[in-house]
Design an enzyme around this catalytic site. Structure first.
Site, PDB file in Angstrom:
ATOM      1  N   GLY A 130      -5.861 -57.381  21.881  1.00  0.00           N
ATOM      2  CA  GLY A 130      -4.940 -57.664  22.985  1.00  0.00           C
ATOM      3  C   GLY A 130      -4.464 -59.114  22.963  1.00  0.00           C
ATOM      4  N   LYS A 156       1.858 -46.178  20.813  1.00  0.00           N
ATOM      5  CA  LYS A 156       2.976 -46.201  21.771  1.00  0.00           C
ATOM      6  C   LYS A 156       4.044 -47.244  21.483  1.00  0.00           C
ATOM      7  CE  LYS A 156      -0.035 -45.024  25.641  1.00  0.00           C
ATOM      8  NZ  LYS A 156      -0.640 -45.682  26.810  1.00  0.00           N
ATOM      9  N   ARG A 183     -18.062 -60.841  14.519  1.00  0.00           N
ATOM     10  CA  ARG A 183     -17.701 -61.780  15.593  1.00  0.00           C
ATOM     11  C   ARG A 183     -18.685 -62.937  15.705  1.00  0.00           C
ATOM     12  NH1 ARG A 183     -15.509 -57.367  19.954  1.00  0.00           N
ATOM     13  NH2 ARG A 183     -13.355 -57.463  19.256  1.00  0.00           N
ATOM     14  N   GLY A 241      -6.440 -54.715  17.225  1.00  0.00           N
ATOM     15  CA  GLY A 241      -7.819 -54.318  16.942  1.00  0.00           C
ATOM     16  C   GLY A 241      -7.937 -53.167  15.954  1.00  0.00           C
TER      17      GLY A 241
HETATM   18  P1  AMP Z   1      -2.412 -49.288  19.038  1.00  0.00           P
HETATM   19  O1  AMP Z   1      -3.609 -49.720  19.814  1.00  0.00           O
HETATM   20  O2  AMP Z   1      -1.175 -49.147  19.814  1.00  0.00           O
HETATM   21  O3  AMP Z   1      -2.224 -50.095  17.769  1.00  0.00           O
HETATM   22  O4  AMP Z   1      -2.709 -47.805  18.604  1.00  0.00           O
HETATM   23  C1  AMP Z   1      -3.733 -47.494  17.726  1.00  0.00           C
HETATM   24  C2  AMP Z   1      -4.000 -46.037  17.816  1.00  0.00           C
HETATM   25  O5  AMP Z   1      -2.827 -45.330  17.435  1.00  0.00           O
HETATM   26  C3  AMP Z   1      -5.102 -45.584  16.907  1.00  0.00           C
HETATM   27  O6  AMP Z   1      -6.142 -45.049  17.679  1.00  0.00           O
HETATM   28  C4  AMP Z   1      -4.448 -44.502  16.074  1.00  0.00           C
HETATM   29  O7  AMP Z   1      -5.266 -43.396  15.864  1.00  0.00           O
HETATM   30  C5  AMP Z   1      -3.256 -44.114  16.913  1.00  0.00           C
HETATM   31  N1  AMP Z   1      -2.250 -43.436  16.096  1.00  0.00           N
HETATM   32  C6  AMP Z   1      -1.690 -43.840  14.951  1.00  0.00           C
HETATM   33  N2  AMP Z   1      -0.863 -42.900  14.467  1.00  0.00           N
HETATM   34  C7  AMP Z   1      -0.907 -41.850  15.327  1.00  0.00           C
HETATM   35  C8  AMP Z   1      -0.286 -40.580  15.377  1.00  0.00           C
HETATM   36  N3  AMP Z   1       0.547 -40.183  14.420  1.00  0.00           N
HETATM   37  N4  AMP Z   1      -0.571 -39.772  16.412  1.00  0.00           N
HETATM   38  C9  AMP Z   1      -1.430 -40.170  17.365  1.00  0.00           C
HETATM   39  N5  AMP Z   1      -2.043 -41.356  17.389  1.00  0.00           N
HETATM   40  C10 AMP Z   1      -1.788 -42.193  16.375  1.00  0.00           C
END
Ligand code: AMP
Length: 426
Positions: free
Chosen positions: A382, A206, A45, A359
């Site tokens: 974000g 999610k 950064r 991120g």
């Molecule tokens: P996001 O911030 O929504 O992009 O989510 C990222 C997070 O999703 C990371 O910490 C990953 O470890 C988690 N993630 C990815 N695949 C899975 C999975 N199959 N089960 C649980 N968490 C997951």
């Protein structure tokens, strides 16, 4: 294109305002990870801010830098002092960086007044003051008081209306720096008239986090590949067993909606064909591969399987544009990073425009040493997501548009953009 994406376009840049010999207050994102000794563990950064700082120095500006670090919650917290950052920045620029004792107040004002052209002053952590995150008008004015020009180059916090990212721009002539300009140009490539075929790769925990992104891009994309934790809400919405995989029960309908909308618009949506499943999401847990969609009872899906990796790799071969947000498995815990790695390797070899946002996805691509093989890896998690959702980022929309017209009305700012009106025309 949505009206709000248009609002994020074409802001005045640091090159378009006269900064020669002036005191230039630059909001940078120096929120770097520190190691146990309190030293900078990753200076990415800091490096990302160098083009703007170097340009200001070539213009003989007196450069005043400001940033937050960590979450001190409005109090002085010793471990969040910016001194180690000042030292690292000094090494990178090969010139001294003066560390201020605070970010506002008489002592800081004096340091800023005495700052010589071509010198650098780094203000102490902005978030030692609660007024920073509260976007307090007086605090913003106190920051503005020490400079002649304001430049926002902190893309990672541009989605927050804080005093240093938004408030201060009402009180000074303002521009964006080269990092924000670069982020906007790269993200606009996948938002405004992207080359087709255009594939969106989505992962992460999610569905609910990604739904606005999907909605904003639906009329531009040709297909969606879905992996990561969010896939299980899609499978569950179709009655396919998912064992104890991560599930957003409240969003089963959201997933069904996405499937229906994709079908209606003839957008191909591909879900995984197989999985890596584990007894727990932790290093050293027992794991195995499955050979069909769905997760057996008592197991948890932690990554896409080899058939899916091959399918995703083959699919993106024909793409002209790929936007990727969200790791395809639990990429921070090897060996559950293989799906994310496999797809990253393929993207790295494509001639297509490849943009990586979010991120965790950016961290994974950086860990695989593939970041420089992508068209763009966003420095903002974000912020890049909100930008791609078509939202106005307060730290960008407060900066006057290039044409000199007034910035768009701000939902969170509450100060009416009156400052920007005075300074239009740069
Ligand atoms: P996001 O911030 O929504 O992009 O989510 C990222 C997070 O999703 C990371 O910490 C990953 O470890 C988690 N993630 C990815 N695949 C899975 C999975 N199959 N089960 C649980 N968490 C997951």
């Amino acid at each position: 294109m949505s009206g709000s994406s248009a609002g994020n376009r074409g802001r005045v840049t640091i090159k378009e305002i006269p900064i020669r010999g002036k005191r230039v207050l630059i909001r940078v994102d120096f929120n770097v990870p520190l190691n146990a000794d309190g030293q900078v563990a990753d200076d990415t950064r800091i490096r990302a801010s160098l083009p703007t700082i170097r340009y200001a120095l070539t213009q003989e500006a007196a450069v005043i830098l400001m940033s937050h670090l960590g979450r001190p919650d409005g109090k002085t917290v010793e471990k969040y002092r910016l001194k180690p950052v000042a030292e690292r920045l000094g090494e990178l620029l090969n010139r001294p960086v003066t560390m201020a004792p605070d970010c506002v107040g008489p002592e800081v004002e004096q340091l800023a007044d005495n700052l010589k052209p071509g010198s650098i002053l780094l203000l102490e952590n902005l978030r030692f003051h609660a007024e920073e995150e509260a976007n307090g008008a007086q605090f913003a004015q106190a920051l503005a008081k020490i400079a002649d020009i304001y430049v926002n180059d902190a893309f990672g916090t541009a989605h927050r209306a804080h005093a240093s990212t938004e408030g201060v721009a009402h009180d000074l002539p303002s521009a964006v720096g080269f990092l924000i300009q670069k982020e906007m140009e790269a993200l606009n490539q996948v938002l405004i008239s992207p080359k087709r075929p255009y594939w969106l790769i989505l992962g992460g925990a999610k569905v609910s986090d990604k739904i606005q992104l999907i909605d904003n891009l639906l009329d531009k994309i040709d297909g969606i590949l879905i992996g990561g934790g969010m896939q299980y809400t899609f499978f569950a919405s179709q009655g396919i067993p998912i064992g104890k995989s991560i599930l957003e029960k409240a969003h089963l309908g959201t997933a069904r909606n996405v499937l229906a909308k994709a079908k209606e618009r003839k957008i191909e949506l591909r879900l995984p064909l197989d999985h890596i499943v584990a007894t727990a999401v932790e290093a050293g847990a027992q794991w195995k591969a499955t050979d069909r969609p769905g997760v057996p009872e008592g197991w948890e899906g932690v990554d896409i399987g080899p058939k899916t990796i091959a399918l995703f790799q083959k699919t993106v071969q024909g793409a002209a544009t790929v936007l990727w947000n969200g790791p395809l498995g639990v990429a921070e815990i090897p060996p559950f990073d293989q799906g994310t790695r496999g797809v990253a390797e393929t993207l790295a070899g494509l001639k297509a425009t490849t943009v990586v946002g979010g991120g965790d996805t950016a961290a994974a691509v950086t860990k695989f040493k593939l970041a420089d093989k992508m068209t763009h890896v966003s420095t903002g998690g974000g912020a890049s997501l909100e930008y791609l959702e078509g939202k106005l980022l307060p730290g960008i929309s407060v900066i006057p548009e290039k044409s000199g017209s007034l910035p768009s009305p701000l939902p969170a700012a509450g100060r009416g953009g009156q400052g920007a009106a005075e300074f239009r025309g740069f």
